[in-house]
Scaffold this motif. Sequence first.
Motif, PDB file in Angstrom:
ATOM      1  N   TRP A 188      45.080  59.195  71.473  1.00 48.65           N
ATOM      2  CA  TRP A 188      45.897  59.481  70.288  1.00 48.65           C
ATOM      3  C   TRP A 188      46.189  60.981  70.212  1.00 48.65           C
ATOM      4  O   TRP A 188      47.244  61.396  69.735  1.00 48.65           O
ATOM      5  CB  TRP A 188      45.199  59.020  69.012  1.00 48.65           C
ATOM      6  CG  TRP A 188      45.418  57.580  68.688  1.00 48.65           C
ATOM      7  CD1 TRP A 188      44.503  56.579  68.660  1.00 48.65           C
ATOM      8  CD2 TRP A 188      46.668  56.966  68.320  1.00 48.65           C
ATOM      9  NE1 TRP A 188      45.092  55.382  68.323  1.00 48.65           N
ATOM     10  CE2 TRP A 188      46.413  55.593  68.104  1.00 48.65           C
ATOM     11  CE3 TRP A 188      47.976  57.447  68.168  1.00 48.65           C
ATOM     12  CZ2 TRP A 188      47.419  54.701  67.735  1.00 48.65           C
ATOM     13  CZ3 TRP A 188      48.975  56.552  67.797  1.00 48.65           C
ATOM     14  CH2 TRP A 188      48.684  55.200  67.592  1.00 48.65           C
ATOM     15  N   SER A 191      49.151  61.644  72.400  1.00 43.18           N
ATOM     16  CA  SER A 191      50.378  61.251  71.707  1.00 43.18           C
ATOM     17  C   SER A 191      50.707  62.258  70.617  1.00 43.18           C
ATOM     18  O   SER A 191      51.862  62.635  70.413  1.00 43.18           O
ATOM     19  CB  SER A 191      50.214  59.852  71.099  1.00 43.18           C
ATOM     20  OG  SER A 191      50.079  58.886  72.114  1.00 43.18           O
ATOM     21  N   ALA A 240      52.216  54.000  71.566  1.00 44.08           N
ATOM     22  CA  ALA A 240      52.679  55.288  71.038  1.00 44.08           C
ATOM     23  C   ALA A 240      52.891  56.305  72.160  1.00 44.08           C
ATOM     24  O   ALA A 240      53.873  57.057  72.157  1.00 44.08           O
ATOM     25  CB  ALA A 240      51.674  55.829  70.022  1.00 44.08           C
TER      26      ALA A 240
END
Length: 259
Positions: A188, A191, A240
């Motif tokens: 994450w 991203s 994502a």
Amino acid sequence: MMVVKSLNQSTKRITVSIRRSFSSKTGKEGEAKKSFFNDVHFWANAGAAAGWGMSGAAIYDAMQSGPEIISLNMTGVMLIYSSLFSRWAWIVSPRNVALSACHATNIVAQANQMRRALEYKISKGETEEVKEIGKKGAMVAAVGAGCVLFGPMAQTAIASANLGPISTVSAAAAGPFTVHFWAPMSKWLISGASFLDMDRPTDKISLPQYCALTATGFFFTRYALLVVPINYTLCSVNVALFGSSSYHLGRKIKADYID
């Protein structure tokens, strides 16, 4: 030579997985034919090949590109990401040795990229910024060491405290006290770093790096649903990652080859 050999092995495994997938026949009566879409070994090897692409991109950039294109945000995140995923690939079922090895290689490659970027900033007189980066790095390292040392004790205490859903989540195979949780969370960060650089000039976007990131997001979206334990967090973050990386990749291709 070791990098090339491992990449060739991953490519051969993907080819074998495809052949087996399309040539597999029904075993028991009524059992559906197995396709590559449900073949964990195909996606494992495809993910490993994409991972080697990431390591190769960092090595290629170190040899061919100047330090001015290096994103310190992305490089720092990649160091954390590969450290966690090297461990995750080793303990997940089925074990993915090629993926673990590629992330170990990526740690070395990204550390070299970080060194080049910091030396470049020092040469430009940006010493204060380098000092701030060093402080942040030390803080991250201290937090990571604390988690490794005290995480197991905290997990045992919370899991045995009979706190209902909290204890259940704490004791889960892919819960917050395991690398199965934190490896996807580090992705994450990739991203997020990519989203933070949405307006990054295209001349500072590394084409090899974003090709590798886009492929990684694509392959791992499916791979995450076939491993044990199933990792929905890993699946969602790769959706994502694919979106953000393909956006930057599209910008780079448009600027360099279309406009």
